[in-house]
Motif scaffolding. Structure first.
Motif, PDB file in Angstrom:
ATOM      1  N   ARG A  75      43.036  31.273  48.836  1.00  0.00           N
ATOM      2  CA  ARG A  75      43.732  31.974  47.935  1.00  0.00           C
ATOM      3  C   ARG A  75      43.463  31.609  46.518  1.00  0.00           C
ATOM      4  O   ARG A  75      43.239  30.310  45.856  1.00  0.00           O
ATOM      5  CB  ARG A  75      45.341  31.615  47.563  1.00  0.00           C
ATOM      6  CG  ARG A  75      46.413  32.644  46.764  1.00  0.00           C
ATOM      7  CD  ARG A  75      47.436  32.455  47.272  1.00  0.00           C
ATOM      8  NE  ARG A  75      47.785  30.743  46.866  1.00  0.00           N
ATOM      9  CZ  ARG A  75      49.439  30.553  47.233  1.00  0.00           C
ATOM     10  NH1 ARG A  75      50.399  31.006  47.570  1.00  0.00           N
ATOM     11  NH2 ARG A  75      49.183  29.212  46.789  1.00  0.00           N
ATOM     12  N   ARG A  79      42.231  36.618  43.881  1.00  0.00           N
ATOM     13  CA  ARG A  79      41.526  37.495  45.246  1.00  0.00           C
ATOM     14  C   ARG A  79      42.604  36.667  46.254  1.00  0.00           C
ATOM     15  O   ARG A  79      43.052  35.308  46.229  1.00  0.00           O
ATOM     16  CB  ARG A  79      40.198  38.236  45.705  1.00  0.00           C
ATOM     17  CG  ARG A  79      40.063  38.595  44.757  1.00  0.00           C
ATOM     18  CD  ARG A  79      38.551  39.255  44.695  1.00  0.00           C
ATOM     19  NE  ARG A  79      37.280  38.167  45.123  1.00  0.00           N
ATOM     20  CZ  ARG A  79      36.364  38.439  46.069  1.00  0.00           C
ATOM     21  NH1 ARG A  79      35.500  39.060  45.845  1.00  0.00           N
ATOM     22  NH2 ARG A  79      35.503  37.510  45.782  1.00  0.00           N
ATOM     23  N   THR A 187      38.701  40.629  55.102  1.00  0.00           N
ATOM     24  CA  THR A 187      39.553  41.678  54.452  1.00  0.00           C
ATOM     25  C   THR A 187      40.009  40.597  52.731  1.00  0.00           C
ATOM     26  O   THR A 187      40.027  39.162  52.523  1.00  0.00           O
ATOM     27  CB  THR A 187      41.234  41.658  54.710  1.00  0.00           C
ATOM     28  OG1 THR A 187      42.195  40.327  54.531  1.00  0.00           O
ATOM     29  CG2 THR A 187      41.450  41.945  56.732  1.00  0.00           C
ATOM     30  N   ARG A 189      42.257  40.402  49.048  1.00  0.00           N
ATOM     31  CA  ARG A 189      43.171  42.120  48.499  1.00  0.00           C
ATOM     32  C   ARG A 189      43.064  41.180  46.847  1.00  0.00           C
ATOM     33  O   ARG A 189      43.322  39.881  46.236  1.00  0.00           O
ATOM     34  CB  ARG A 189      44.250  41.607  49.276  1.00  0.00           C
ATOM     35  CG  ARG A 189      45.288  42.176  48.511  1.00  0.00           C
ATOM     36  CD  ARG A 189      46.532  42.349  49.047  1.00  0.00           C
ATOM     37  NE  ARG A 189      47.191  40.250  48.607  1.00  0.00           N
ATOM     38  CZ  ARG A 189      47.815  40.077  48.022  1.00  0.00           C
ATOM     39  NH1 ARG A 189      48.076  40.507  46.825  1.00  0.00           N
ATOM     40  NH2 ARG A 189      48.096  38.597  48.032  1.00  0.00           N
ATOM     41  N   TRP A 190      42.892  41.858  46.056  1.00  0.00           N
ATOM     42  CA  TRP A 190      42.917  41.730  44.756  1.00  0.00           C
ATOM     43  C   TRP A 190      44.474  41.164  44.295  1.00  0.00           C
ATOM     44  O   TRP A 190      45.589  41.899  45.036  1.00  0.00           O
ATOM     45  CB  TRP A 190      43.334  42.860  43.930  1.00  0.00           C
ATOM     46  CG  TRP A 190      41.299  42.751  43.542  1.00  0.00           C
ATOM     47  CD1 TRP A 190      40.722  43.773  44.347  1.00  0.00           C
ATOM     48  CD2 TRP A 190      39.983  42.293  43.073  1.00  0.00           C
ATOM     49  NE1 TRP A 190      39.338  43.707  44.312  1.00  0.00           N
ATOM     50  CE2 TRP A 190      38.860  43.043  42.910  1.00  0.00           C
ATOM     51  CE3 TRP A 190      40.449  41.191  41.716  1.00  0.00           C
ATOM     52  CZ2 TRP A 190      37.744  42.390  42.637  1.00  0.00           C
ATOM     53  CZ3 TRP A 190      39.376  40.274  41.163  1.00  0.00           C
ATOM     54  CH2 TRP A 190      38.948  41.425  41.077  1.00  0.00           C
ATOM     55  N   TYR A 192      47.573  41.543  42.057  1.00  0.00           N
ATOM     56  CA  TYR A 192      48.085  42.064  41.287  1.00  0.00           C
ATOM     57  C   TYR A 192      49.078  41.306  40.804  1.00  0.00           C
ATOM     58  O   TYR A 192      49.503  41.593  38.915  1.00  0.00           O
ATOM     59  CB  TYR A 192      47.759  43.724  41.831  1.00  0.00           C
ATOM     60  CG  TYR A 192      47.296  44.446  42.429  1.00  0.00           C
ATOM     61  CD1 TYR A 192      46.254  45.191  41.631  1.00  0.00           C
ATOM     62  CD2 TYR A 192      46.934  44.906  43.651  1.00  0.00           C
ATOM     63  CE1 TYR A 192      44.846  45.585  42.041  1.00  0.00           C
ATOM     64  CE2 TYR A 192      45.962  45.396  44.536  1.00  0.00           C
ATOM     65  CZ  TYR A 192      44.900  45.765  43.016  1.00  0.00           C
ATOM     66  OH  TYR A 192      43.849  46.316  43.531  1.00  0.00           O
TER      67      TYR A 192
END
Length: 212
Positions: A75, A79, A187, A189-190, A192
């Protein structure tokens, strides 16, 4: 029988402390401006808080590394990267700590920052430990005959905190890197939940500056 590893989490204690301090300062200044400010000052303060708080959290409190038997979850500020152990080529430490995927892609471990100062201190402790193990003593003040024995250090004290964490991760990679249960796809992931508020604060600030 396969030994199951419990989930582990690695974070920077210095980052957490620094983040808490920065959030306290931001809250103090921002709330004071909101309450006592005049004209557009409260709006600037509000937009500044909306921009600053997510960024402070992103770079200090948010970074973490989670591990279990199947995967490494990173983390970072903006991202979240999940890497099955079988997709990891190596874990590398230099001026930053990185995980290198078999595809060649590198991902920095923000939760495990490299401190050259901590490494130098750890190296000095290692030298003292080695001298103690060999029965050597060093000149000192107040000891018998002008000598003092070297201090006792706990096991593992001759490694910086982030380096010890990287050692743990390498052990997990060695143990799980070829396991069938640790297969899968990488994987990314942004975050957000961080990018959205920070972008909103930046837009509001830009509008305030533009309207004069």
């Amino acid at each position: 029988m396969t030994t199951q590893q419990s989930d582990r989490t690695y974070r920077s204690s210095a980052g957490i402390i620094g983040g808490a301090v920065l959030l306290a300062i931001a809250a103090w200044l921002g709330i004071d401006a909101l309450v006592t400010g005049h004209g557009r000052t409260p709006w600037f303060a509000l937009a500044g808080l909306i921009l600053a708080v997510p960024l402070i959290v992103a770079f200090t409190l948010r970074p973490a590394v989670h591990t279990n038997d199947e995967r490494l979850r990173i983390r970072n500020p903006f991202r979240v990267i999940v890497l099955p152990w079988t997709e990891i080529a190596t874990l590398r430490s230099a001026y930053s700590n990185e995980v290198v995927a078999k595809s060649g892609t590198k991902y920095q471990l923000w939760a495990l920052p490299v401190s050259l100062r901590a490494r130098k201190k750890a190296a000095r402790r290692a030298t003292r430990r080695a001298a103690q193990a060999s029965g050597q003593v060093r000149p000192g003040i107040g000891g018998i005959g002008g000598f003092t024995a070297t201090r006792q250090f706990p096991e593992g004290a001759d490694r910086a905190e982030s380096d010890r964490a990287m050692d743990d991760l390498r052990e997990l990679l060695e143990a799980r890197g070829e396991k069938e249960s640790a297969q899968g796809e990488i994987t990314v992931r942004w975050a957000y939940e961080v990018v959205g508020p920070a972008l909103a604060g930046a837009v509001v600030l830009a509008i305030l500056f533009a309207v004069g």
